[in-house]
Design a protein around this motif. Structure first.
Motif, short mmCIF file in Angstrom:
data_model
loop_
_atom_site.label_atom_id
_atom_site.label_comp_id
_atom_site.label_asym_id
_atom_site.label_seq_id
_atom_site.Cartn_x
_atom_site.Cartn_y
_atom_site.Cartn_z
N LYS A 207 0.80 -1.22 0.00
CA LYS A 207 0.00 0.00 0.00
C LYS A 207 0.84 1.28 0.00
O LYS A 207 0.43 2.29 -0.57
CB LYS A 207 -0.94 0.01 1.22
CG LYS A 207 -2.11 -0.96 1.12
CD LYS A 207 -3.09 -0.52 0.04
CE LYS A 207 -4.33 -1.38 0.02
NZ LYS A 207 -5.31 -0.95 -1.00
N SER A 208 2.02 1.23 0.65
CA SER A 208 2.75 2.50 0.84
C SER A 208 4.25 2.42 0.58
O SER A 208 4.94 3.44 0.66
CB SER A 208 2.52 3.01 2.27
OG SER A 208 1.16 3.36 2.45
N CYS A 212 7.95 3.65 4.27
CA CYS A 212 7.09 3.52 5.46
C CYS A 212 7.51 2.31 6.28
O CYS A 212 7.65 2.40 7.50
CB CYS A 212 5.63 3.42 5.05
SG CYS A 212 4.49 3.24 6.45
N ASN A 272 -8.06 -2.29 6.97
CA ASN A 272 -7.75 -1.18 6.07
C ASN A 272 -8.85 -0.92 5.06
O ASN A 272 -9.27 -1.81 4.31
CB ASN A 272 -6.45 -1.49 5.33
CG ASN A 272 -5.98 -0.33 4.49
OD1 ASN A 272 -5.67 0.74 5.01
ND2 ASN A 272 -5.93 -0.52 3.18
N GLY A 289 -2.51 4.13 4.49
CA GLY A 289 -2.02 5.35 3.86
C GLY A 289 -1.82 6.48 4.83
O GLY A 289 -0.80 7.17 4.81
N SER A 290 -2.78 6.68 5.74
CA SER A 290 -2.65 7.78 6.69
C SER A 290 -1.60 7.48 7.74
O SER A 290 -0.88 8.39 8.20
CB SER A 290 -4.01 8.07 7.35
OG SER A 290 -4.55 6.94 7.98
N CYS A 292 1.10 5.71 7.19
CA CYS A 292 2.40 5.88 6.53
C CYS A 292 2.70 7.35 6.23
O CYS A 292 3.87 7.76 6.23
CB CYS A 292 2.45 5.03 5.27
SG CYS A 292 2.67 3.26 5.63
N GLU A 293 1.67 8.12 5.98
CA GLU A 293 1.89 9.55 5.80
C GLU A 293 2.51 10.15 7.06
O GLU A 293 3.43 10.98 7.00
CB GLU A 293 0.57 10.25 5.47
CG GLU A 293 0.71 11.74 5.20
CD GLU A 293 -0.61 12.41 4.82
OE1 GLU A 293 -0.60 13.64 4.64
OE2 GLU A 293 -1.63 11.70 4.72
N ASN A 296 6.16 8.77 7.67
CA ASN A 296 7.14 9.31 6.72
C ASN A 296 7.37 10.81 6.89
O ASN A 296 8.20 11.39 6.19
CB ASN A 296 6.69 9.03 5.28
CG ASN A 296 6.75 7.56 4.92
OD1 ASN A 296 7.45 6.78 5.57
ND2 ASN A 296 6.02 7.17 3.88
#
Length: 491
Positions: A207-208, A212, A272, A289-290, A292-293, A296
């Protein structure tokens, strides 16, 4: 007369790291059916034991057409909420096939309490074998009560642990159940489920990407360093808002804290981008996603500071005031025998089933995962010993890892693990869901087809459809519905 089809849909409750199907959305907009009660036998293995108890169920006859199917939703390791009797993909199938719908709650969960308390003496009546016999007893009684025609066909639906029950119901009671849809079902019992965290790694990558994953891995490596020194203990206490000062002299406290932090990420991966927001789940918008945002984002500091920020976010969403990391607090909750206690979140009963049947302990002992090496199998085995204690030893004659291994081996011998000796069972899994590692994702047997949905998580196909569903998920729901229709035509 056309044989009546009875379809069983099974559900689960909630506990960190266990296979859980969460409630469907828009609960406030739905008119829910009332609870009803069925007189169930306590011990199906003892014909001379005539003790009974009251098992909760609900009914929805909105879509029923004479001669049509009957769907029975079977509860799992949590309350069988009436929401699922009026919502979810199975309701779409019920409308399509004119089904009468039942939901039956699993013994020892929710309001279905066969005994006065959850003592070990009473928990001997909590097993998958007894739960399967409950299904057969209830189905036979409903067939008589609703005057269902002779030759009624049962098709079992299940998500998560109850997905396992759905497949096993077809296996053990082929005269009662005609087919099964088994979703996100762990079929192989395994003491050391190290694959769980390995799939979490694969899902983060999928996904990322690598950045991440490497940041998560570094955060846990840094946390492990802090476990080793009193200065680090103070840092852990402050950074992760612990309810009490961290004491690194207790290895079990360290194990417990590391699993809590790992679960902050694992639970996001397991669910997820599912559709549980319809039930008001506050964390539904927290995705891989959130996460890993955040992990990162270098402006948040070094990786362990970003992990602390993720912990803060989840605490805020769940309105937590602190993180209770102490192992003894976990055991205090698990040794509370009172069904009505606020401590009864199904942890005591579910862990009992893992200790006596399934294992499925999500260790960090494998190399291909980001959570370090401080979540060993011994941490989980110790819970079995401490939660059930001398009474357990007295009844079962001893307890250690070899007992769990033997119990797991007995379960696989009883049900066959991934080698189901049955037919007309469709096995559905999502590639993101860590539980797919204990299921079947490829099958060459047309009688046991596998549907492996790329990019989806735990039980995704069971939630109501929405516009943003992937083409793979849409196609899977259609394929499952077509199989139900096909099996309806078979003798």
């Amino acid at each position: 007369m056309v044989p009546l089809l009875v379809i069983l849909l099974t559900l689960t409750g909630a506990w960190a790291g266990r296979p859980v199907l969460l409630p469907p959305p828009h609960a406030a907009d739905l008119v829910l059916p009332p609870d009803q009660w069925f007189t169930q036998k306590l011990d199906h293995n003892n014909p001379g034991d005539d003790r009974t108890w009251q098992q909760r169920y609900q009914v929805n006859d909105t879509f029923y057409q004479p001669g049509g199917p009957v769907f029975l939703m079977i509860g799992g390791e949590g309350p069988a909420t009436a929401i699922w009797v009026v919502a979810g993909q199975w309701i779409e199938y019920a409308q399509q096939y004119g089904a009468l719908c039942f939901q039956l709650e699993h013994r020892f969960y929710g309001e279905s309490r066969p005994t006065a308390d959850m003592s070990v003496e009473n928990l001997q009546y909590l097993s998958s074998e007894q739960a399967l016999a409950d299904l057969a007893s209830f189905s036979a009684a409903m067939t008589e009560q609703y005057a269902l025609p002779e030759g009624t066909k049962w098709v079992a639906f299940g998500g998560s642990y109850p997905g396992t029950l759905a497949a096993w119901y077809r296996l053990k009671y082929p005269d009662m159940v005609h087919a099964a849809v088994s979703t996100s079902a762990p079929l192989l019992a395994k003491t050391d489920f190290l694959e769980y965290k390995q799939v979490v790694k694969d899902s983060i990558y999928a996904k990322s990407g690598e950045q991440c994953y490497m940041n998560v891995q570094q955060a846990f490596a840094d946390a492990e360093q802090l476990l080793e020194h009193p200065i680090g203990w103070r840092s852990l206490t402050s950074a992760f808002q612990l309810c009490a000062a961290f004491d690194g002299t207790s290895s079990l406290d360290g194990n417990n804290l590391m699993q809590i932090l790992a679960d902050r990420i694992e639970s996001v991966v397991q669910y997820n981008e599912d559709n549980r927001a319809f039930s008001g789940h506050k964390d539904a918008n927290i995705t891989i996603g959130s996460v890993c945002e955040l992990m990162n984002d270098e402006s948040m500091g070094v990786p362990i500071e970003r992990l602390a920020a993720l912990n803060d976010l989840i605490m805020t969403v769940h309105e937590e005031t602190c993180v209770e990391h102490r192992y003894q607090s976990l055991i205090d909750k698990m040794t509370d025998l009172d069904f009505a206690s606020e401590n009864n979140d199904a942890t005591r009963t579910w862990i009992w089933q893992t200790c006596t049947e399934f294992g499925w302990y999500q260790t960090a002992e494998g190399a291909e995962q980001p959570f370090g090496q401080h979540i060993p199998l011994s941490y989980y085995i110790q819970q079995c010993i401490d939660a059930y204690g001398p009474e357990y030893v007295w009844i079962y004659g001893g307890y250690d890892q070899s007992f769990v291994d033997a119990a797991v081996a007995a379960t696989n011998a009883k049900y066959g693990g991934r080698d189901l000796a049955t037919s007309r069972v469709v096995l559905v899994n999502g590639s993101i869901d860590p539980w797919h590692a204990m299921g079947v994702i490829v099958s060459s047997d047309p009688a046991l087809p596998a549907v492996y949905i790329n990019g989806t998580a735990h039980c995704a196909n069971m939630y109501p459809a929405r516009a943003e569903d992937s083409p793979e998920l849409v196609a899977a729901r259609q394929q499952i519905g077509d199989l139900i229709g096909q099996w309806l035509q078979e003798d």
